[in-house]
Motif scaffolding. Structure first.
Motif, PDB file in Angstrom:
ATOM      1  N   HIS A  29       0.837  -1.205   0.000  1.00 34.14           N
ATOM      2  CA  HIS A  29       0.000   0.000   0.000  1.00 34.14           C
ATOM      3  C   HIS A  29       0.872   1.255   0.000  1.00 34.14           C
ATOM      4  CE1 HIS A  29      -3.348   2.683   0.958  1.00 34.14           C
ATOM      5  NE2 HIS A  29      -2.551   3.242   1.854  1.00 34.14           N
ATOM      6  N   LEU A  30       1.869   1.287   0.883  1.00 34.78           N
ATOM      7  CA  LEU A  30       2.731   2.463   0.976  1.00 34.78           C
ATOM      8  C   LEU A  30       3.524   2.671  -0.313  1.00 34.78           C
ATOM      9  CD1 LEU A  30       4.103   2.191   4.636  1.00 34.78           C
ATOM     10  CD2 LEU A  30       2.372   3.765   3.761  1.00 34.78           C
ATOM     11  N   TYR A  31       3.997   1.578  -0.881  1.00 32.60           N
ATOM     12  CA  TYR A  31       4.774   1.709  -2.115  1.00 32.60           C
ATOM     13  C   TYR A  31       3.891   2.176  -3.271  1.00 32.60           C
ATOM     14  CZ  TYR A  31       8.105   0.762  -5.812  1.00 32.60           C
ATOM     15  OH  TYR A  31       8.953   0.903  -6.886  1.00 32.60           O
ATOM     16  N   ALA A  32       2.660   1.625  -3.339  1.00 31.11           N
ATOM     17  CA  ALA A  32       1.747   2.012  -4.421  1.00 31.11           C
ATOM     18  C   ALA A  32       1.324   3.470  -4.306  1.00 31.11           C
ATOM     19  CB  ALA A  32       0.512   1.105  -4.404  1.00 31.11           C
ATOM     20  N   GLN A  33       1.158   3.952  -3.066  1.00 29.15           N
ATOM     21  CA  GLN A  33       0.666   5.313  -2.864  1.00 29.15           C
ATOM     22  C   GLN A  33       1.770   6.366  -2.950  1.00 29.15           C
ATOM     23  OE1 GLN A  33      -2.629   6.290  -2.401  1.00 29.15           O
ATOM     24  NE2 GLN A  33      -3.076   4.177  -2.968  1.00 29.15           N
ATOM     25  N   THR A  34       2.977   6.004  -2.538  1.00 31.28           N
ATOM     26  CA  THR A  34       4.047   6.997  -2.458  1.00 31.28           C
ATOM     27  C   THR A  34       5.198   6.739  -3.426  1.00 31.28           C
ATOM     28  OG1 THR A  34       5.306   5.809  -0.740  1.00 31.28           O
ATOM     29  CG2 THR A  34       3.533   7.267   0.004  1.00 31.28           C
ATOM     30  N   GLY A  35       5.368   5.485  -3.862  1.00 36.12           N
ATOM     31  CA  GLY A  35       6.497   5.151  -4.720  1.00 36.12           C
ATOM     32  C   GLY A  35       7.830   5.185  -4.003  1.00 36.12           C
ATOM     33  N   SER A  36       7.784   5.266  -2.668  1.00 36.63           N
ATOM     34  CA  SER A  36       9.013   5.393  -1.880  1.00 36.63           C
ATOM     35  C   SER A  36       9.450   4.045  -1.331  1.00 36.63           C
ATOM     36  CB  SER A  36       8.792   6.382  -0.727  1.00 36.63           C
ATOM     37  OG  SER A  36       9.886   6.360   0.164  1.00 36.63           O
ATOM     38  N   THR A  37      10.629   3.602  -1.743  1.00 32.95           N
ATOM     39  CA  THR A  37      11.191   2.374  -1.193  1.00 32.95           C
ATOM     40  C   THR A  37      11.564   2.560   0.273  1.00 32.95           C
ATOM     41  OG1 THR A  37      12.069   1.811  -3.369  1.00 32.95           O
ATOM     42  CG2 THR A  37      12.995   0.636  -1.481  1.00 32.95           C
ATOM     43  N   ALA A  38      12.055   3.754   0.611  1.00 33.29           N
ATOM     44  CA  ALA A  38      12.466   4.034   1.988  1.00 33.29           C
ATOM     45  C   ALA A  38      11.289   3.909   2.951  1.00 33.29           C
ATOM     46  CB  ALA A  38      13.073   5.431   2.074  1.00 33.29           C
ATOM     47  N   LEU A  39      10.127   4.435   2.557  1.00 29.48           N
ATOM     48  CA  LEU A  39       8.945   4.331   3.424  1.00 29.48           C
ATOM     49  C   LEU A  39       8.531   2.877   3.594  1.00 29.48           C
ATOM     50  CD1 LEU A  39       6.460   7.233   2.566  1.00 29.48           C
ATOM     51  CD2 LEU A  39       7.413   6.658   4.805  1.00 29.48           C
ATOM     52  N   SER A  40       8.588   2.120   2.511  1.00 24.67           N
ATOM     53  CA  SER A  40       8.231   0.704   2.599  1.00 24.67           C
ATOM     54  C   SER A  40       9.205  -0.045   3.498  1.00 24.67           C
ATOM     55  CB  SER A  40       8.231   0.088   1.191  1.00 24.67           C
ATOM     56  OG  SER A  40       7.337   0.777   0.339  1.00 24.67           O
ATOM     57  N   ALA A  41      10.499   0.277   3.379  1.00 19.09           N
ATOM     58  CA  ALA A  41      11.507  -0.366   4.224  1.00 19.09           C
ATOM     59  C   ALA A  41      11.349   0.033   5.682  1.00 19.09           C
ATOM     60  CB  ALA A  41      12.898   0.003   3.735  1.00 19.09           C
ATOM     61  N   ALA A  42      10.804   1.221   5.934  1.00 19.97           N
ATOM     62  CA  ALA A  42      10.605   1.696   7.312  1.00 19.97           C
ATOM     63  C   ALA A  42       9.651   0.784   8.079  1.00 19.97           C
ATOM     64  CB  ALA A  42      10.078   3.122   7.302  1.00 19.97           C
ATOM     65  N   VAL A  43       8.762   0.104   7.365  1.00 22.21           N
ATOM     66  CA  VAL A  43       7.836  -0.826   8.022  1.00 22.21           C
ATOM     67  C   VAL A  43       8.618  -1.912   8.757  1.00 22.21           C
ATOM     68  CG1 VAL A  43       6.047  -2.570   7.638  1.00 22.21           C
ATOM     69  CG2 VAL A  43       5.974  -0.400   6.387  1.00 22.21           C
ATOM     70  N   THR A  44       9.612  -2.484   8.083  1.00 22.87           N
ATOM     71  CA  THR A  44      10.433  -3.531   8.693  1.00 22.87           C
ATOM     72  C   THR A  44      11.230  -2.984   9.869  1.00 22.87           C
ATOM     73  OG1 THR A  44      10.621  -4.622   6.542  1.00 22.87           O
ATOM     74  CG2 THR A  44      12.191  -5.275   8.239  1.00 22.87           C
ATOM     75  N   LEU A  45      11.795  -1.788   9.715  1.00 22.77           N
ATOM     76  CA  LEU A  45      12.597  -1.185  10.779  1.00 22.77           C
ATOM     77  C   LEU A  45      11.749  -0.892  12.009  1.00 22.77           C
ATOM     78  CD1 LEU A  45      15.300  -0.035  11.716  1.00 22.77           C
ATOM     79  CD2 LEU A  45      14.639   2.149  10.683  1.00 22.77           C
ATOM     80  N   ILE A  46      10.581  -0.286  11.808  1.00 26.05           N
ATOM     81  CA  ILE A  46       9.695   0.030  12.935  1.00 26.05           C
ATOM     82  C   ILE A  46       9.249  -1.245  13.631  1.00 26.05           C
ATOM     83  CG2 ILE A  46       7.371   0.892  13.493  1.00 26.05           C
ATOM     84  CD1 ILE A  46       7.848   3.072  11.376  1.00 26.05           C
ATOM     85  N   SER A  47       8.949  -2.269  12.851  1.00 30.93           N
ATOM     86  CA  SER A  47       8.544  -3.551  13.421  1.00 30.93           C
ATOM     87  C   SER A  47       9.645  -4.130  14.293  1.00 30.93           C
ATOM     88  CB  SER A  47       8.179  -4.525  12.304  1.00 30.93           C
ATOM     89  OG  SER A  47       7.936  -5.810  12.819  1.00 30.93           O
ATOM     90  N   ALA A  48      10.890  -4.090  13.797  1.00 27.95           N
ATOM     91  CA  ALA A  48      12.011  -4.658  14.552  1.00 27.95           C
ATOM     92  C   ALA A  48      12.254  -3.895  15.849  1.00 27.95           C
ATOM     93  CB  ALA A  48      13.273  -4.641  13.688  1.00 27.95           C
ATOM     94  N   ILE A  49      12.209  -2.564  15.786  1.00 23.71           N
ATOM     95  CA  ILE A  49      12.434  -1.755  16.993  1.00 23.71           C
ATOM     96  C   ILE A  49      11.338  -2.010  18.021  1.00 23.71           C
ATOM     97  CG2 ILE A  49      12.514   0.610  17.889  1.00 23.71           C
ATOM     98  CD1 ILE A  49      13.789   1.442  15.219  1.00 23.71           C
ATOM     99  N   SER A  50      10.092  -2.058  17.572  1.00 28.60           N
ATOM    100  CA  SER A  50       8.965  -2.266  18.489  1.00 28.60           C
ATOM    101  C   SER A  50       9.031  -3.627  19.161  1.00 28.60           C
ATOM    102  CB  SER A  50       7.638  -2.119  17.734  1.00 28.60           C
ATOM    103  OG  SER A  50       7.518  -0.840  17.171  1.00 28.60           O
ATOM    104  N   ARG A  51       9.392  -4.654  18.390  1.00 32.48           N
ATOM    105  CA  ARG A  51       9.493  -6.000  18.955  1.00 32.48           C
ATOM    106  C   ARG A  51      10.638  -6.085  19.960  1.00 32.48           C
ATOM    107  NH1 ARG A  51       6.902  -9.968  15.510  1.00 32.48           N
ATOM    108  NH2 ARG A  51       8.560 -11.482  15.830  1.00 32.48           N
ATOM    109  N   MET A  52      11.706  -5.341  19.712  1.00 32.39           N
ATOM    110  CA  MET A  52      12.824  -5.322  20.647  1.00 32.39           C
ATOM    111  C   MET A  52      12.403  -4.671  21.967  1.00 32.39           C
ATOM    112  SD  MET A  52      16.674  -3.860  20.062  1.00 32.39           S
ATOM    113  CE  MET A  52      16.159  -2.144  20.108  1.00 32.39           C
TER     114      MET A  52
END
Length: 410
Positions: A29-52
């Protein structure tokens, strides 16, 4: 295996499959709406930080509530937040909606991070020691199979059914997971009233698992091996494996998929092998773990040298069984290290450390690959894995620290 184990198995499968599907929905959804790879990658980063972060605070909550109640609460909370997230995905993209989506993602990931440590503790409570290696093998094999299916078929489901339907499937999976929690019954034990475990203060609860890891000689060795292996484990993230396929194997994206699929298939086959060998592994956990770790290191080292695509695929297929033998023997040793509630604190502290090292490694692996070349990255990683196995052999086998983890702690 008893009913409680199968309830735990279904709950884990539903939770992890649901997490994979909703993550794919948000990323696409984020990639389709914004075209930003960085925003899409931020999903994984936020998930990892939150789980930690969730792993850090979990022990203090576990001192005050029964473990099945904690999971029911965390899964129910995820359901509510997932509903809010589904509503946000229908809104036009703006700075505010992006911030809200990221906050909701962080909350879901925080509570999802409770599942694995609590599951480890509940597994010890519902499965007798004689069946534990087999139980861990079955959990891992089924989980790997459904995660492979989730990540492989998730894109197909999204394109055919759409985001709304896939989120609906995720809701159903979380409902199933919550329902399974009501079927749990501890092996030979009664549920303890929540108020019996409130002696520790909140801060003491935060540090309890770390103190146990420091004091327990056998666990300290296992965690040190974990950290070494986690540091080099990021060589298998998508960007690095794709670079290896293109620069070392001189193949296209199709072979990137074959290599990834081959590794998952290998782990599934490895799980089935462990199921067959589980009774033989019982009482020989240290030897099994060191054998698997050494074999995985050798295969990784050889992988760094190959240029033939078929040989590379064969090596990653063989890595799966080696990793499974090492991982499942190690998990059984951790299970044997302490009682149910202490185990949760240990699992949470261990998970936090591993995720921290993994995040740091992800941050630098791309730079290291660019500097020394992708082939040398795999060769160096294989050497590091062999050093880890040698360290484990000296500490666990020669110095007999593994004997503390061969049998269940009473």
């Amino acid at each position: 295996m008893n009913r409680s184990f199968y309830a735990l198995l279904v709950s884990q499968t539903a939770t992890n499959l649901g997490f994979a599907l909703y993550t794919m929905v948000v990323v696409m959804h984020l990639y389709a709406q914004t075209g930003s790879t960085a925003l899409s990658a931020a999903v994984t980063l936020i998930s990892a930080i939150s789980r930690m972060v969730s792993g850090v605070v979990l022990p203090s909550f576990a001192d005050r509530f029964r473990l099945p109640a904690l999971l029911i609460f965390s899964q129910t909370t995820q359901l509510v937040i997932l509903l809010c997230l589904a509503l946000m995905l229908t809104q036009d993209v703006s700075a505010l909606t992006l911030i809200v989506i990221m906050v909701l993602l962080a909350i879901i990931s925080f509570f999802n991070g409770w599942f694995s440590p609590v599951k480890s503790s509940l597994l010890r409570a519902v499965v007798p020691e004689s069946e534990r290696v087999r139980a861990i093998g079955l959990l891992s094999t089924v989980d790997q199979t459904f995660q492979f299916a989730g990540w492989t078929l998730g894109g197909v489901l999204l394109s055919v059914l759409g985001q709304g339907a896939v989120l609906g499937i995720t809701f159903a999976l979380l409902f199933i997971s919550v329902g399974c929690m009501f079927l749990l019954k501890r092996h030979g034990k009664k549920h303890e009233p929540a108020g019996l475990r409130t002696e520790q203060g909140f801060v003491a609860g935060l540090t309890a698992g770390w103190k146990i890891l420091h004091r327990h000689e056998g666990l300290r060795v296992l965690v040190m091996m974990d950290l070494i292996e986690s540091w080099v484990g990021t060589i298998w993230i998508g960007a690095v494996t794709l670079t290896f396929v293109k620069e070392a194997l001189h193949e296209g994206e199709a072979w990137w998929g074959y290599i990834n699929g081959g590794y998952y298939l290998g782990t599934i086959v490895g799980g089935l092998i462990v199921l067959r060998l589980s009774r033989r592994m019982q009482g020989k956990l240290t030897v099994s773990m060191l054998l698997g770790a050494s074999l995985f290191g050798v295969l990784t080292l050889l992988y760094g040298f190959v240029s033939n695509s078929m040989l590379a695929l064969l090596l990653v297929l063989l890595m799966g069984p080696a990793y499974q033998i090492r991982d499942l023997a190690q998990e059984s040793m951790v299970q044997n290290s302490s009682d149910e509630h202490t185990l949760l604190k240990v699992a949470a502290a261990r998970s936090t450390l591993v995720q921290l090292i993994t995040m740091l490694s992800i941050a630098v692996i791309g730079i290291v690959t660019d500097v020394i070349g992708v082939r040398l990255v795999y060769i160096a990683s294989g050497c590091v894995l062999l050093v880890s196995a040698a360290y484990g052999f000296v500490q666990l086998q020669l110095r007999k620290k593994g004997a503390l983890l061969e049998r269940e702690h009473q």
